[in-house]
Design a protein around this motif. Structure first.
Motif, mmCIF file in Angstrom:
data_model
loop_
_atom_site.group_PDB
_atom_site.id
_atom_site.type_symbol
_atom_site.label_atom_id
_atom_site.label_comp_id
_atom_site.label_asym_id
_atom_site.label_seq_id
_atom_site.Cartn_x
_atom_site.Cartn_y
_atom_site.Cartn_z
ATOM 1 N N ASN A 64 0.846 -1.268 0.055
ATOM 2 C CA ASN A 64 -0.027 0.033 -0.213
ATOM 3 C C ASN A 64 0.850 1.179 -0.028
ATOM 4 O OD1 ASN A 64 -2.198 -1.616 0.058
ATOM 5 N ND2 ASN A 64 -2.366 -1.400 2.323
ATOM 6 N N LEU A 65 2.190 0.945 -0.019
ATOM 7 C CA LEU A 65 2.878 2.227 -0.044
ATOM 8 C C LEU A 65 2.967 3.037 -1.522
ATOM 9 C CD1 LEU A 65 6.154 0.811 1.403
ATOM 10 C CD2 LEU A 65 4.728 2.564 2.472
ATOM 11 N N THR A 66 3.384 4.204 -1.555
ATOM 12 C CA THR A 66 3.300 4.755 -2.801
ATOM 13 C C THR A 66 4.246 4.130 -3.794
ATOM 14 O OG1 THR A 66 5.109 6.462 -2.416
ATOM 15 C CG2 THR A 66 2.642 6.984 -2.049
ATOM 16 N N GLU A 67 4.182 4.138 -5.194
ATOM 17 C CA GLU A 67 5.255 3.681 -5.988
ATOM 18 C C GLU A 67 6.643 4.082 -5.677
ATOM 19 O OE1 GLU A 67 7.119 1.389 -8.603
ATOM 20 O OE2 GLU A 67 5.250 1.140 -7.974
ATOM 21 N N ALA A 68 6.829 5.413 -5.314
ATOM 22 C CA ALA A 68 8.071 6.154 -4.929
ATOM 23 C C ALA A 68 8.649 5.372 -3.744
ATOM 24 C CB ALA A 68 8.072 7.554 -4.870
ATOM 25 N N GLU A 69 7.670 5.218 -2.798
ATOM 26 C CA GLU A 69 8.468 4.735 -1.450
ATOM 27 C C GLU A 69 8.752 2.985 -1.686
ATOM 28 O OE1 GLU A 69 5.583 7.136 1.595
ATOM 29 O OE2 GLU A 69 4.740 5.516 0.518
ATOM 30 N N ARG A 70 7.787 2.414 -2.558
ATOM 31 C CA ARG A 70 8.251 1.052 -2.792
ATOM 32 C C ARG A 70 9.759 0.887 -3.676
ATOM 33 N NH1 ARG A 70 2.875 0.347 -4.286
ATOM 34 N NH2 ARG A 70 3.290 0.546 -6.257
ATOM 35 N N GLU A 71 9.686 1.821 -4.633
ATOM 36 C CA GLU A 71 10.998 1.764 -5.384
ATOM 37 C C GLU A 71 12.295 2.332 -4.491
ATOM 38 O OE1 GLU A 71 14.001 1.441 -8.224
ATOM 39 O OE2 GLU A 71 11.816 1.040 -8.081
ATOM 40 N N SER A 72 11.994 3.036 -3.463
ATOM 41 C CA SER A 72 13.178 3.329 -2.365
ATOM 42 C C SER A 72 13.224 2.119 -1.449
ATOM 43 C CB SER A 72 12.499 4.404 -1.413
ATOM 44 O OG SER A 72 13.519 4.606 -0.487
ATOM 45 N N ASP A 73 12.534 1.253 -1.097
ATOM 46 C CA ASP A 73 12.803 -0.110 -0.843
ATOM 47 C C ASP A 73 13.312 -0.902 -1.430
ATOM 48 O OD1 ASP A 73 11.853 0.799 1.768
ATOM 49 O OD2 ASP A 73 9.830 -0.296 1.382
ATOM 50 N N ARG A 79 20.988 -3.330 -3.093
ATOM 51 C CA ARG A 79 22.431 -3.476 -2.792
ATOM 52 C C ARG A 79 22.914 -4.651 -2.135
ATOM 53 N NH1 ARG A 79 23.061 2.392 0.293
ATOM 54 N NH2 ARG A 79 21.996 3.526 -1.316
ATOM 55 N N TYR A 80 21.785 -5.594 -1.930
ATOM 56 C CA TYR A 80 22.134 -6.792 -1.220
ATOM 57 C C TYR A 80 22.512 -7.965 -2.261
ATOM 58 C CZ TYR A 80 20.777 -5.009 3.167
ATOM 59 O OH TYR A 80 20.483 -4.149 4.521
ATOM 60 N N LEU A 81 21.869 -7.736 -3.683
ATOM 61 C CA LEU A 81 22.016 -8.692 -4.605
ATOM 62 C C LEU A 81 23.384 -9.192 -5.006
ATOM 63 C CD1 LEU A 81 18.945 -7.760 -6.921
ATOM 64 C CD2 LEU A 81 19.163 -9.483 -5.017
ATOM 65 N N PRO A 82 24.342 -8.260 -5.102
ATOM 66 C CA PRO A 82 25.748 -8.562 -5.433
ATOM 67 C C PRO A 82 26.284 -9.816 -4.382
ATOM 68 C CG PRO A 82 25.451 -6.305 -5.818
ATOM 69 C CD PRO A 82 24.324 -6.779 -5.125
ATOM 70 N N VAL A 83 26.178 -9.650 -3.269
ATOM 71 C CA VAL A 83 26.601 -10.527 -2.267
ATOM 72 C C VAL A 83 25.923 -12.155 -2.425
ATOM 73 C CG1 VAL A 83 26.735 -10.873 0.396
ATOM 74 C CG2 VAL A 83 27.146 -8.750 -0.664
ATOM 75 N N LEU A 84 24.548 -11.730 -2.637
ATOM 76 C CA LEU A 84 23.800 -12.901 -2.726
ATOM 77 C C LEU A 84 24.254 -13.846 -4.030
ATOM 78 C CD1 LEU A 84 20.162 -11.953 -1.620
ATOM 79 C CD2 LEU A 84 21.898 -13.289 -0.154
ATOM 80 N N LYS A 85 24.544 -12.979 -5.193
ATOM 81 C CA LYS A 85 24.944 -13.638 -6.421
ATOM 82 C C LYS A 85 26.165 -14.282 -6.301
ATOM 83 C CE LYS A 85 22.452 -10.544 -9.709
ATOM 84 N NZ LYS A 85 22.238 -9.495 -10.660
#
Length: 90
Positions: A64-73, A79-85
């Motif tokens: 239910n957050l705004t699109e801008a708020e979801r994009e911020s999340d 930022r975590y994806l390179p470590v997981l990859k």
């Protein structure tokens, strides 16, 4: 790669991810402290409009957050994806 190996690799990435999470939290706290007003007793007063916005966000489910708020999340999660990859690619 089997489930046990995936679990092992992800567990090995936990320390790197925890360090990243601490930096994310510290960055947020620097921001919060920068927008607040320090009092002579060492307390920090935050403007009511910021408190109201953050309280609304806290009480709002992600969907239910705004699109801008979801994009911020999403930006934070990316930022975590390179470590997981890297953990999965070994």
């Amino acid at each position: 790669m089997d489930t046990e190996e995936i679990s092992s690799r992800l567990e090995a990435a936990v320390e790197k991810l925890a360090a990243m999470e601490h930096e994310r939290w510290a960055h947020w706290q620097r921001y919060v402290h920068s927008v607040g007003e320090w009092q002579s007793d060492g307390s920090l007063v935050i403007a009511p409009d910021l408190v109201a916005r953050w309280e609304r966000q806290i009480a709002t489910p992600y969907a239910n957050l705004t699109e801008a708020e979801r994009e911020s999340d999403r930006e934070q999660v990316r930022r975590y994806l390179p470590v997981l990859k890297a953990a999965l690619a070994r």
